[in-house]
Design an enzyme around this catalytic site. Structure first.
Site, PDB file in Angstrom:
ATOM      1  N   ILE A 266      36.879  37.162  41.606  1.00  0.00           N
ATOM      2  CA  ILE A 266      37.155  38.542  41.215  1.00  0.00           C
ATOM      3  C   ILE A 266      36.018  39.464  41.657  1.00  0.00           C
ATOM      4  O   ILE A 266      34.863  39.060  41.708  1.00  0.00           O
ATOM      5  CB  ILE A 266      37.426  38.678  39.699  1.00  0.00           C
ATOM      6  CG1 ILE A 266      36.195  38.332  38.881  1.00  0.00           C
ATOM      7  CG2 ILE A 266      38.612  37.806  39.292  1.00  0.00           C
ATOM      8  CD1 ILE A 266      36.345  38.624  37.397  1.00  0.00           C
ATOM      9  N   CYS A 267      36.375  40.684  41.992  1.00  0.00           N
ATOM     10  CA  CYS A 267      35.398  41.665  42.463  1.00  0.00           C
ATOM     11  C   CYS A 267      34.670  42.289  41.276  1.00  0.00           C
ATOM     12  O   CYS A 267      35.281  42.937  40.433  1.00  0.00           O
ATOM     13  CB  CYS A 267      36.103  42.752  43.269  1.00  0.00           C
ATOM     14  SG  CYS A 267      35.005  44.054  43.810  1.00  0.00           S
ATOM     15  N   LEU A 268      33.358  42.083  41.235  1.00  0.00           N
ATOM     16  CA  LEU A 268      32.543  42.647  40.160  1.00  0.00           C
ATOM     17  C   LEU A 268      31.372  43.457  40.710  1.00  0.00           C
ATOM     18  O   LEU A 268      30.489  43.870  39.963  1.00  0.00           O
ATOM     19  CB  LEU A 268      31.993  41.515  39.280  1.00  0.00           C
ATOM     20  CG  LEU A 268      33.030  40.682  38.537  1.00  0.00           C
ATOM     21  CD1 LEU A 268      32.358  39.509  37.840  1.00  0.00           C
ATOM     22  CD2 LEU A 268      33.782  41.529  37.538  1.00  0.00           C
TER      23      LEU A 268
END
Length: 168
Positions: free
Chosen positions: A115-117
């Site tokens: 996931i993009c964080l």
């Protein structure tokens, strides 16, 4: 800016003290104890608030983590497998949480279902080394990501409830 609910959640997760990663042997054992204590406290608080949304466990060394997370929408539970490895440079580098079954379904995800964080969570993590740990990554990383992305994926038909999938 952090909203009141996030501040409350954060204030109830113990901050960690030991700056150690998997290569640090004895210090890593101490860090793992702190990680487990923070995770247990976070899960206990979530259960008290009727906000239980994930389960995690690790390998014996504490370097590979896996489990499940879930999101409720329209009284239906959507459940996903999660996994991540502890980076060698942990805790300076945050873990990259992956939901492999969602890979390719949203732009806010990297190869392998990570996931993009980068925009929101990673700068916050960087300012809080070594105080933040896995529980903080769940609370400030995966939790908000699920709350935004899963309803969008459901509305686009990219994620279906398991009962709907079985009927087809």
């Amino acid at each position: 800016m952090v909203d009141a609910a996030t501040k409350k959640t954060l204030s109830n997760i113990p901050l960690l003290k030991t700056k150690a990663g998997p290569r640090d042997r004895d210090l890593w054992v101490q860090r793992l104890k702190e990680e487990y204590q923070a995770l247990i406290k976070y899960v206990e608080n979530n259960k008290k608030e009727d906000n239980d949304w994930f389960r995690l466990e690790s390998n014996k060394e504490g370097t590979r983590w896996f489990g499940k997370c879930w999101h409720y929408q329209d009284l239906m539970k959507y459940e996903f497998e999660i996994e991540f490895d502890i980076p060698i440079t942990f805790p300076t580098t945050a873990p990259e949480i992956a939901i492999p079954e969602l890979e390719g379904k949203t732009a806010k995800m990297y190869r392998g279902g990570k996931i993009c964080l980068t925009d929101h969570f990673k700068p916050l993590w960087g300012r809080n080394v070594p105080k933040f740990g896995i529980a903080h990554a769940m609370a400030l990383g995966l939790g908000p990501w699920l709350a935004v992305e899963i309803p969008d994926l459901i509305s686009k038909g990219l994620v279906q409830h398991k009962d709907d999938q079985q009927q087809k």
